[in-house]
Scaffold this motif. Structure first.
Motif, PDB file in Angstrom:
ATOM      1  N   VAL A 100       4.456   5.400   2.079  1.00 32.31           N
ATOM      2  CA  VAL A 100       3.190   5.239   2.843  1.00 32.31           C
ATOM      3  C   VAL A 100       2.067   5.954   2.382  1.00 32.31           C
ATOM      4  CG1 VAL A 100       2.388   6.301   5.086  1.00 32.31           C
ATOM      5  CG2 VAL A 100       4.674   5.115   5.069  1.00 32.31           C
ATOM      6  N   CYS A 147       0.732   5.411  -0.570  1.00 30.80           N
ATOM      7  CA  CYS A 147       0.098   4.488  -1.301  1.00 30.80           C
ATOM      8  C   CYS A 147      -0.863   3.697  -0.401  1.00 30.80           C
ATOM      9  CB  CYS A 147       1.064   3.435  -1.971  1.00 30.80           C
ATOM     10  SG  CYS A 147       2.466   4.397  -3.247  1.00 30.80           S
ATOM     11  N   TYR A 148      -0.231   3.152   0.605  1.00 32.07           N
ATOM     12  CA  TYR A 148      -0.817   2.449   1.572  1.00 32.07           C
ATOM     13  C   TYR A 148      -2.139   3.093   2.313  1.00 32.07           C
ATOM     14  CZ  TYR A 148      -1.583  -0.648   5.827  1.00 32.07           C
ATOM     15  OH  TYR A 148      -2.092  -1.270   6.888  1.00 32.07           O
ATOM     16  N   ARG A 149      -1.802   4.412   2.817  1.00 37.94           N
ATOM     17  CA  ARG A 149      -3.045   5.285   3.392  1.00 37.94           C
ATOM     18  C   ARG A 149      -4.271   5.177   2.496  1.00 37.94           C
ATOM     19  NH1 ARG A 149       0.862   9.607   4.805  1.00 37.94           N
ATOM     20  NH2 ARG A 149       0.482  10.819   2.837  1.00 37.94           N
ATOM     21  N   GLY A 164      -4.582   0.719   1.353  1.00 40.73           N
ATOM     22  CA  GLY A 164      -4.639  -0.241   2.379  1.00 40.73           C
ATOM     23  C   GLY A 164      -3.858  -1.338   1.909  1.00 40.73           C
TER      24      GLY A 164
END
Lengths: 453, 159
Positions: free
Chosen positions: B140, B142-144, B147
């Motif tokens: 998560v 990475c995504y934070r 995006g």
């Protein structure tokens, strides 16, 4: 491009983008005319970087000399002192072999928007390419965002527009994102005691993909800021995915300041990966195991012994279905000579369960040691940065990844500086790595805005 | 669900009325200043409590909580920014965020600011090796930051 052949949502997005582009172009021209003729305040941030690198890939030798220009422009106090313009983007040209993709030149507009602030009441509206970060929302759009403080401690914000697309996924004709997106946040603040917010976003239907599993990006959530005492505050958010009908994640931080200069933080995060990454097509988020979740609990203590000496320690526990890991470390930061010399040293150790967090190896555990020393004087500035990763088990037959960066620079004027970096490395990817770059910074701050860095 | 549909027009009208009433009273609400009245030293650890002991009008949050300690910096700043990034913007230019949060970039923040190791920018060193570990530890994370941006570098392997 044949406009008529496009699907209605694509046409709408294209129309919106054209409209915004024209709006921005006209606005920029107006702004610059205004800047030249009025008391508007202009701020320029320019960084030019020319990197130099040589790579041996099998029998092939590559010479890479990409020149990249970052440019940020802020124009404030336009006509009635409430309007401002903000631009930021970058462009790259390869002076030798292709450095990043198959394009000799490439670039990106990060943001370009007009911001109108209402001084009284407390409200604002932005239009153009912009980031929206509020509550559970973190999006880049070509559109409009507005917010206003309402009486009795309430506040409201809303945004809408076209998604900013990124390169297409491999073998696909899209990046997996829907075309339009909108959302907003409603919040209530009780005079610094607490703030509660509810927010949500809704993206148009995600495009169908051949090689990836994709899902619609539609979330709602709540966020909190709770500070009952000066020494304590709690903040965080919870996100619910309306597509999977499941909580996507919870993330909270508790801060305690028992004495001046001592900050104790505790963090808790838990994410249902399928729900949180549902619309991230590159990792086929919608196809993930619905039971997979990642949970992180951690504590961190930071103590400013003096204004120039800071000590901190941290610990984190990672937990997923496939295993657990722990990371702990300490850090010391020291500055001298009125902050013109700054240094730091840190050590961290990651202990991962066997087979967890790595493929092809049995252990992902590693030690990390870092130290730096930098000097920022009136004329000269420089830095040495050393980083060592020491793996418990060799990765690609290497037991460590080492990197040393030496940077030296000269202030030609308070606004203009030139610097050069040389980096030496030895790691699992490259047995020897030498990289260099030349950097020119121009930061003309023509207003009273606080420091950029 | 049917009940919700039936009462929705009533709720919408009530909301609209409340909004109109609110708008009529908005003039009295003070906003945040556009920028910090004094230029702050570059590279200085910002300790807001040196000067401020009050709640910041506009956000109504205790400003002492925004002092930039080591813990505040890289690891926890997202909690503050997502709560209300207007307070960040009083001192920081928008381009400060764009050093890392760009949606699309080709240069690591640590390379761009190689002359400022004290900023502790992300992905220092040989992160290509490390990301295989860190990405599995906490996917998560990475995504934070990244995006749903598809970097061509990521797509090269993540097919």
């Amino acid at each position: 491009m044949n406009f008529q052949k496009l699907h209605p949502p694509e046409r709408l997005e294209l129309r919106m983008k054209h409209l915004i582009l024209r709006f921005i172009t006209v606005s920029i021209l107006m702004m610059f005319t205004s800047v030249l003729s009025s008391a508007a305040q202009l701020s320029l941030d320019s960084t030019t970087i020319v990197r130099m690198e040589q790579r041996d890939i099998g029998t092939e030798k590559q010479n890479l000399i990409p020149a990249t220009q970052f440019l940020g422009i802020d124009v404030r106090n336009l006509p009635d002192n409430n309007l401002s313009l903000h631009l930021y983007g970058w462009g790259r040209a390869d002076l030798a072999d292709n450095s990043y993709n198959d394009k000799k030149a490439d670039g990106s507009l990060t943001y370009a928007y007009l911001h109108y602030r209402f001084r009284n009441p407390d409200a604002g509206i932005r239009a153009g390419r912009l980031f929206v970060r509020e509550g559970i929302i973190n999006e880049q759009i070509d559109g409009i965002s507005a917010r206003a403080a309402l009486p009795l401690g309430f506040g409201v914000s809303a945004f809408g527009g076209a998604n900013v697309h990124t390169p297409n996924l491999y073998g696909e004709s899209s990046d997996g994102k829907g075309d339009t997106i909108y959302g907003g946040r409603l919040n209530y603040n009780l005079k610094g005691l607490f703030e509660l917010g509810v927010s949500g976003l809704y993206e148009s239907r995600a495009p169908a993909l051949v090689n990836y599993t994709n899902g619609n990006h539609r979330l709602v959530g709540a966020d909190i800021w709770f500070a009952p005492y000066k020494v304590l505050d709690l903040m965080g958010n919870s996100i619910y995915n309306t597509e999977t009908k499941s909580f996507a994640g919870h993330s909270y931080l508790l801060n305690i300041r028992p004495v001046t200069r001592l900050l104790l933080s505790s963090e808790f995060s838990e994410y249902k990966e399928k729900s949180f990454l549902y619309s991230w097509a590159m990792f086929s988020g919608a196809g993930l195991n619905p039971d997979e979740r990642s949970r992180i609990t951690g504590v961190r203590g930071s103590y400013g012994v003096t204004k120039d000496l800071d000590l901190s320690a941290d610990y984190k526990h990672y937990s997923r279905l496939s295993g657990t890991a722990d990371r702990a470390g300490i850090k010391l930061k020291l500055s001298f000579l009125d902050n013109s010399v700054r240094s730091g040293v840190s050590y961290h150790y990651l202990e991962a369960e066997e087979g967890f967090a790595i493929t092809g190896n049995s252990s992902a555990s590693y030690h990390e040691l870092r130290s730096y020393l930098m000097f920022d004087g009136k004329n000269y500035f420089g830095a040495i940065d050393l980083l060592g990763l020491f793996f418990k088990e060799k990765i690609y037959n290497q037991d460590s990844a080492l990197e040393a960066t030496l940077s030296l620079g000269y202030h030609l004027s308070p606004e203009l500086s030139i610097s050069g970096d040389v980096t030496f490395g030895k790691n699992p990817q490259f047995s020897d790595e030498v990289k260099g770059l030349v950097r020119i910074n121009y930061n003309a701050i023509l207003d009273n805005k606080g420091g950029k860095k | 669900m049917r009940l919700l549909r039936q009462i929705f027009p009533l709720l919408a009208l009530t909301g609209l009325f409340a909004l109109l009433v609110a708008c009529a009273q908005m003039k009295a609400i003070p906003g945040l200043p556009a920028s910090h009245p004094e230029a702050l030293a570059i590279g200085q650890q910002a300790d807001c409590s040196e000067c401020h002991d009050n709640q910041q009008k506009g956000t109504l949050k205790p400003i002492v909580n925004f002092s930039h300690s080591t813990a505040f910096h890289l690891k926890n700043h997202r909690f503050y920014a997502l709560s209300d990034d207007r307070l960040c913007a009083v001192c920081h230019k928008r381009s400060f965020c764009a050093d890392c949060h760009t949606n699309s970039t080709e240069i690591k923040p640590s390379t761009k600011s190689g002359y400022r190791p004290d900023l502790e920018m992300q992905h220092r060193g040989n992160f290509m090796t490390l990301h295989k570990i860190e990405g599995k530890l906490d996917p998560v994370s990475c995504y934070r930051c990244h995006g749903r941006g598809n970097s061509e570098r990521c797509i090269a392997c993540h097919r």
